[in-house]
Enzyme design. Structure first.
Site, PDB file in Angstrom:
ATOM      1  N   CYS A   1      -3.117   6.817   7.261  1.00 30.09           N
ATOM      2  CA  CYS A   1      -1.961   7.082   7.927  1.00 30.09           C
ATOM      3  C   CYS A   1      -1.634   7.262   9.205  1.00 30.09           C
ATOM      4  O   CYS A   1      -0.671   6.865  10.045  1.00 30.09           O
ATOM      5  CB  CYS A   1      -1.336   8.485   7.289  1.00 30.09           C
ATOM      6  SG  CYS A   1      -0.934   8.353   5.478  1.00 30.09           S
TER       7      CYS A   1
ATOM      8  N   CYS B   1       0.839  -0.951   0.117  1.00 30.40           N
ATOM      9  CA  CYS B   1       0.080  -0.090   0.038  1.00 30.40           C
ATOM     10  C   CYS B   1       0.854   1.247   0.193  1.00 30.40           C
ATOM     11  O   CYS B   1       0.225   2.327  -0.155  1.00 30.40           O
ATOM     12  CB  CYS B   1      -1.010  -0.081   1.226  1.00 30.40           C
ATOM     13  SG  CYS B   1      -1.968  -1.436   1.171  1.00 30.40           S
TER      14      CYS B   1
END
Lengths: 402, 294
Positions: free
Chosen positions: B106, B35
């Site tokens: 994140c 990712c």
């Protein structure tokens, strides 16, 4: 500092001559081309001229083979859906793994509608296996659609040969030539290509204008039905200003075709060599021997592309990345994945795509700007230590993930 | 490009506490290279007080991944481990004046790395239970995995139910087609069975319905069926273990190569079909996260 634009595969600046030609069609030349009076007929004449300019750039046999529409995506969808509707007993589509989403998303949806889709694989350099292709051609195939040039790597597909092969089996052939038109010499009348998509804003015309070339005698079913515009093949009042602009842009593209393949190509080559010469652990993606003259796709290992773009943007340099993070999806570019580029390199891939507006000075500025940007990000990278990657980086850093 | 806050941009352009940490006594590596986001968080913890004296990071990732890592180190420095563990991913996002929905992962990554680093310091084993898929609902930042799991666990059948349970689809509604696809993918087999039972009506032949099983017989039969399936999975270096039976929900643990395998859904589907056939009733086979073994 003057910004430096090297993202011309995303979109291009409108040529000033294009804008100048368009302006009257927003003011005094506002007529509807379908009208009988002088307001309409002057616009009608301008559309005819533009059609001729597109025809000339594509080397089409007839100007009636040019169908104006709204964009490359519409052209792609029209071509594939038309072939399926015109041959309802054929339910198979052949395309490639590296097409633009305009094709791939449509094909994914077609599978839900009980079509069979074959996606041709590519090798590490993004090249097709024509033997695999040949083995898939049969009388169940409604259409083959393969891009002329890849938007991310610039790699060219041998579409003329592929069209011959499809034609020999009675299968219509479509190519998404959005990136190729204006950069690659095209002479459609000498090929067996039945349909071709182009998009105005990739060759210095405005956004919102596209073309589907439909070879005479190709079985065709319109996407939009309504008025008789475009001989009934694409209903809806013509976007006359943009069509005129596209015509001028096609004329210019023909004029600059040589320059694209000499001057622009030299700038691209200088940029590529300059960067690879000063940044280690970097390589070019795609088929470097057979690609667009303006594009280079450079993988910078062990850093992520969005960070590179943000830091370049800070210095006024515009490029684009093959990374996941700029597109909103998690996976990196499907094109780079299809080429089996490792994740640590695919995520750090940057595409520079030039145009005839770029200068040698700009290229030197970019060559100077890139190495410190990569160095800065590598300093943050868990794969990097000092000025080199860790020994066996994939083992040294193995994050947990469900 | 992304609409990053000034704070995110500032932490990206001038990251705090980056680079290796000398004398680190707790390290957490977390993220997914696939990712494109992964980070190593290094802590130097005072053994007397359990206060984090210093924290540094190294991150492979996008602008917001680097900014989230930087923010995380700033937030936890000077905190005790227990205080630090109470930092949520939302705290990290808030510290940065928010993150775009596509980038919330994140901040999640930062939190998971913190848990891993603390576990490493304490000498504990740590297994994350976090997984994410394609972002479906951009209004509320809900991904495929979240929707699929919720649909499965609660037998959801409609877009409205999905919105009520997960918020996905409750905003602009642009993602409804994708949610419908998920509903069909998860429920497809069950829908088909309910509408058109594969077992034809037995009235004409006069054979009785499959006799109702006692609880004991039912459990035995489930075990026997799984035992039949296991060799197939083991051949692929995977395995399946029965964990719990709760009504028509059968919870299993996939391990080895099955765990995290892209074909996991297909494997579970196959197990579910087999169990439904042998039991003569509709059951759902649900995966549970691998147990942390002492």
């Amino acid at each position: 500092m003057q910004p430096i634009y090297m993202d011309n595969n995303a979109t291009t600046a409108c040529d000033p001559a294009v804008v100048a030609a368009m302006l009257p069609y927003f003011t005094e030349q506002f007529g509807n081309a379908s009208s009988i009076h002088s307001f309409g007929s002057r616009v009608g004449k301008a559309l005819k001229e533009a059609r001729g300019q597109v025809q000339s750039l594509l080397g089409a046999a007839h100007d009636s083979e040019i169908v104006f529409n709204s964009c490359g995506t519409e052209a792609d969808a029209t071509a594939i859906l038309s072939a399926l509707k015109a041959n309802p007993e054929r339910r198979t589509v052949i395309t490639t793994t590296v097409e633009h989403p305009a094709i791939l998303s449509l094909c994914q949806w077609l599978e839900k509608e009980d079509c069979v889709v074959h996606r041709l694989r590519v090798d590490g350099k993004g090249r097709l296996d024509l033997d695999e292709y040949a083995s898939l051609l049969n009388d169940r195939v409604a259409i083959v659609s393969a891009m002329w040039a890849n938007n991310e790597t610039g790699t060219l597909f041998p579409v003329e040969e592929m069209a011959e092969m499809a034609h020999a089996q009675g299968i219509p052939f479509h190519t998404d030539a959005v990136q190729a038109v204006g950069k690659v010499a095209i002479d459609l009348k000498k090929t067996k290509i039945d349909m071709l998509s182009l998009s105005g804003h990739k060759l210095h015309a405005p956004k919102g204008i596209g073309v589907l070339y439909v070879r005479r005698n190709t079985r065709f079913r319109p996407l939009l039905r309504g008025g008789h515009q475009e001989r009934g093949r694409r209903a809806g009042t013509e976007n006359s200003a943009s069509i005129v602009g596209l015509g001028v842009a096609c004329g210019l593209a023909q004029q600059y075709m040589r320059e694209e393949n000499t001057t622009v190509k030299r700038l691209r080559d200088r940029l590529e060599r300059g960067i690879l010469g000063s940044v280690r652990n970097a390589f070019v993606n795609g088929d470097t021997l057979y690609r667009l003259p303006n594009t280079t796709s450079i993988a910078f290992e062990y850093v992520e592309g969005e960070g590179i773009l943000l830091l370049l943007n800070q210095q006024g340099i515009a490029a684009s990345s093959g990374s996941a993070c700029t597109s909103g999806s998690l996976e990196p570019s499907h094109v780079l994945r299809a080429m089996a580029i490792p994740y640590t390199a695919a995520h750090g891939t940057i595409r520079f795509s030039l145009s005839r507006y770029n200068t040698a000075q700009e290229v030197e500025q970019v060559i100077a700007a890139v190495p410190p940007v990569i160095a800065k990000l590598r300093k943050l990278s868990p794969y990097w230590s000092g000025d080199a990657p860790l020994a066996r980086p994939e083992e040294a850093f193995r994050p947990d993930y469900a | 490009m992304w609409d990053y806050s000034d704070k995110v941009r500032e932490h990206f352009f001038n990251p705090r506490n980056s680079g290796p940490l000398d004398g680190a006594n707790g390290t957490g590596d977390f993220g997914s290279i696939k990712c494109g986001d992964a980070l190593r968080l290094m802590l130097r913890v005072n053994p007397e007080t359990e206060v984090i004296d210093d924290a540094r990071f190294q991150t492979f990732g996008c602008g917001s991944a680097i900014a989230s890592s930087s923010a995380l180190t700033e937030i936890i420095k000077g905190k005790t481990l227990d205080e630090a563990l109470r930092v949520s991913n939302q705290d990290i996002a808030d510290y940065l004046d928010g993150l775009p929905p596509e980038k919330m992962h994140c901040s999640v990554m930062g939190r998971e790395a913190l848990q891993a680093a603390v576990a490493d310091y304490r000498g504990e084993s740590w297994k994350d239970d976090h997984e994410e898929g394609e972002l479906i609902c951009k209004c509320f930042a809900i991904d495929t995995v979240m929707i699929e799991d919720t649909v499965r666990a609660n037998s959801l059948r409609t877009i409205e139910e999905v919105a009520n349970y997960t918020k996905a689809g409750g905003g602009c509604s642009a993602c409804h087609e994708k949610i419908e696809d998920i509903l069909i993918a998860v429920n497809g087999r069950l829908y088909a069975r309910e509408v058109k039972p594969t077992r034809a009506p037995v009235a004409s032949s006069g054979t009785p319905d499959m006799p109702k099983l006692t609880n004991y017989q039912r459990i035995r039969r489930i075990e026997e069926t799984l035992e039949e399936i296991r060799p197939l999975l083991q051949r692929e270096h995977g395995d399946v273990t029965l964990v719990e039976i709760d009504g028509r929900n059968i919870y299993v643990e996939l391990s080895g190569a099955c765990q995290g395998c892209a074909m996991q859904a297909a494997t579970l589907g196959g197990v579910q079909q087999k169990l439904s056939e042998t039991l003569g009733e509709l059951v759902q086979v649900l995966p549970i996260a691998p147990l942390v073994r002492a």
